[in-house]
Design an enzyme around this catalytic site. Structure first.
Site, PDB file in Angstrom:
ATOM      1  CG  PHE A   1       0.038   0.367   2.735  1.00  0.00           C
ATOM      2  CD1 PHE A   1      -0.120   1.553   3.023  1.00  0.00           C
ATOM      3  CD2 PHE A   1       0.126  -0.918   3.390  1.00  0.00           C
ATOM      4  CE1 PHE A   1       0.709   1.679   4.183  1.00  0.00           C
ATOM      5  CE2 PHE A   1       0.780  -0.524   4.412  1.00  0.00           C
ATOM      6  CZ  PHE A   1       0.821   0.892   5.138  1.00  0.00           C
TER       7      PHE A   1
ATOM      8  CD  GLU B   1      -6.132  -6.203   0.302  1.00  0.00           C
ATOM      9  OE1 GLU B   1      -6.312  -6.952   1.331  1.00  0.00           O
ATOM     10  OE2 GLU B   1      -5.191  -6.183  -0.283  1.00  0.00           O
TER      11      GLU B   1
ATOM     12  CB  CYS C   1      10.438  -0.782   2.655  1.00  0.00           C
ATOM     13  SG  CYS C   1      11.134  -0.303   1.363  1.00  0.00           S
TER      14      CYS C   1
ATOM     15  CD  GLU D   1       8.890  -3.294   8.264  1.00  0.00           C
ATOM     16  OE1 GLU D   1       9.344  -2.319   7.479  1.00  0.00           O
ATOM     17  OE2 GLU D   1       8.391  -4.392   8.434  1.00  0.00           O
TER      18      GLU D   1
END
Length: 503
Positions: free
Chosen positions: A156, A183, A288, A388
């Site tokens: 996403f 989605e 990331c 994370e």
């Protein structure tokens, strides 16, 4: 067109050059993170729907594989020009569904476009080699050929850039593509599919499959799909890699990260503070490659933390369509999960220097807000350090020596990105040599490589041997073939049952 708060639309699949509704009656809500309003319903594919989209890619493959490199390249160039001219449209779609500010969305598209431009040189990148007279009157040549239908499963946080890490090269090399977007923000994929059609890409070469685990599992197990490119969390990356490879597929699965920035005592602390704010809080920390752990070496921590806090106080949080620096998080559930880590850090004894849990925003109160958060005196046993978080939370860990900082980074399970801030060239050189991380920055906080290099980490940040884009990307979406040729002339002939020798 801007949707009214109560207006929703259906976001469907895309196959054979048109929208494809599918047979499933399952949908998921798509929201505007800045307002909390539901703006769409995305189709969630059944296995039958997924097979139909995959079949469209398979049907288009033979003709696209046999299309000349010149024609393929002309379509790539046309797509590049259209994207460059209309990228602001795509940025608005990204902001409306992900929440990042418009300027950040445009930056995302521009970085993806670098890979499109790289792929425009595919004719040169696919050149093989040839040796004449390798054996007497025998020539040997190497070729690189496409794999077939391939799949991209994207996250996403970068609904345009991450797919563009993969599909320009895959398409330019002669493969057909099925893109399964998140989605949470699925509309960017459909916009890009329409742009490909406008650029002249034949129907079925680029397809979009909307959905959840049902769609993913069909891509991982369907024998028609030859390769999978995935970006997402480490647990899902492990699942994608193990399931895909068990079904005979080539898989590159990019997983999670816990990126550290080491700041040495000789560093320019103003430069380092700027970098920590940019790398820790850009795109609400949903990158990331975001820096989430600052490792302060020696006695600089107090001064450095104060400089970061001062800069953070000036950030404007709010609706990404307005003049703001940072937008909301992507969903309410994700916002609450990130906030829970701040709660846990506080309970564990860390110092909340800047608290984003009650941030004042330029936006609707129903948005999914969490402001920049700076936490000092974090220890390595706290969840705010070990996990994370994927949000605007920067943790400060204090160490005494350079060696302690290196050991801290190398002992972690991830190896995606890291950075060091120093004016000591020897320390920087030692760092880049000894650090066990795939992408390294020297006074650069977010060391994302340019498109002609390859993107990817080490350890639990990557499953598979091939990184994204660059020449590794070209090799991932092609396979080698060696052709040995002998054309007989009147001097040849006769029967010889011996093993052929290179002579």
């Amino acid at each position: 067109m801007t949707l009214a708060p109560t207006e929703t639309r259906t976001i469907s699949h895309w196959a054979t050059g048109a929208g494809f509704a599918g047979s499933s009656d399952r949908t998921a809500s798509v929201t505007n993170p800045a307002t909390g309003a539901v703006t769409g319903a995305v189709a969630l594919a059944s296995a039958t729907d997924a097979k139909a989209v995959i079949d469209a890619a398979a049907a288009a493959f033979p003709a696209w594989r046999d299309t000349s490199l010149a024609k393929r390249t002309s379509v790539l160039f046309a797509f590049r020009e259209l994207l460059n001219a209309r990228k602001h449209e795509l940025a608005e779609i990204i902001t409306a569904e992900h929440g990042k500010v418009i300027s950040d969305a445009i930056g995302e598209i521009s970085r993806g476009q670098e890979v499109v431009e790289f792929a425009c040189g595919i004719a040169h990148l696919l050149k093989g080699g040839m040796t004449e007279n390798a054996s007497t009157k025998v020539d040997v040549a190497s070729l690189r050929q496409p794999l077939g239908p391939v799949a991209i499963i994207s996250p996403f946080n970068f609904p345009a850039m991450v797919p563009m890490w993969f599909f320009p090269i895959a398409i330019a090399a002669g493969n057909t593509v099925v893109l399964k977007p998140s989605e949470k923000d699925p509309s960017a994929a459909i916009w890009m599919a329409k742009l490909w059609a406008e650029a002249g890409l034949p129907d079925g070469v680029f397809n979009v499959l909307q959905g959840d685990k049902v769609a993913v599992d069909e891509l991982l197990t369907n024998r028609t799909i030859k390769a999978i490119s995935f970006v997402g969390s480490t647990p899902i990356a492990q699942y994608v890699y193990s399931t895909g490879t068990a079904h005979g597929k080539r898989v590159q699965a990019l997983g999670g990260a816990k990126n550290h920035a080491i700041v040495l005592p000789d560093a320019d602390l103003d430069l380092a503070a700027d970098a920590m704010v940019n790398a820790g809080f850009g795109s609400a920390g949903e990158r990331c490659m975001a820096i989430s752990a600052l490792v302060a070496v020696g006695d600089i921590a107090d001064e450095l933390v104060a400089k970061i806090a001062q800069r953070t106080a000036g950030l404007k949080v709010g609706d990404g369509t307005r003049n703001t620096d940072m937008g909301p998080l992507v969903t309410q559930a994700h916002r609450d999960k990130v906030a829970s880590y701040v709660d846990a850090g506080e309970a564990d004894g860390a110092t909340i220097v800047v608290d984003g849990r009650g941030v004042a925003v330029d936006g609707d109160n129903s948005g999914f807000w969490l402001g920049p958060t700076l936490i000092d005196h974090v220890t390595t046993d706290m969840s705010v350090y070990t996990d994370e978080i994927f949000g605007p939370v920067l943790s400060v860990v204090r160490v005494e020596t350079y060696d302690e900082a290196i050991d801290l980074v190398n002992s972690g399970p991830f190896g995606n990105g890291t950075a060091i801030f120093t004016n000591d060239g020897g320390a920087a050189r030692r760092f880049q040599n000894e650090i066990e991380v795939g992408m390294v920055g020297i006074n650069v906080p977010i060391p994302v490589p340019t498109a002609y290099y390859s993107f990817g980490g080490w350890k639990n940040s990557l499953f598979g041997d091939t990184h994204a884009h660059g020449m590794e990307g070209v090799h991932f979406f092609t396979r080698g073939k060696v052709v040995t040729t002998r054309w007989l002339d009147p001097s040849h002939g006769g029967i010889n049952l011996g093993f052929p020798e290179n002579n």
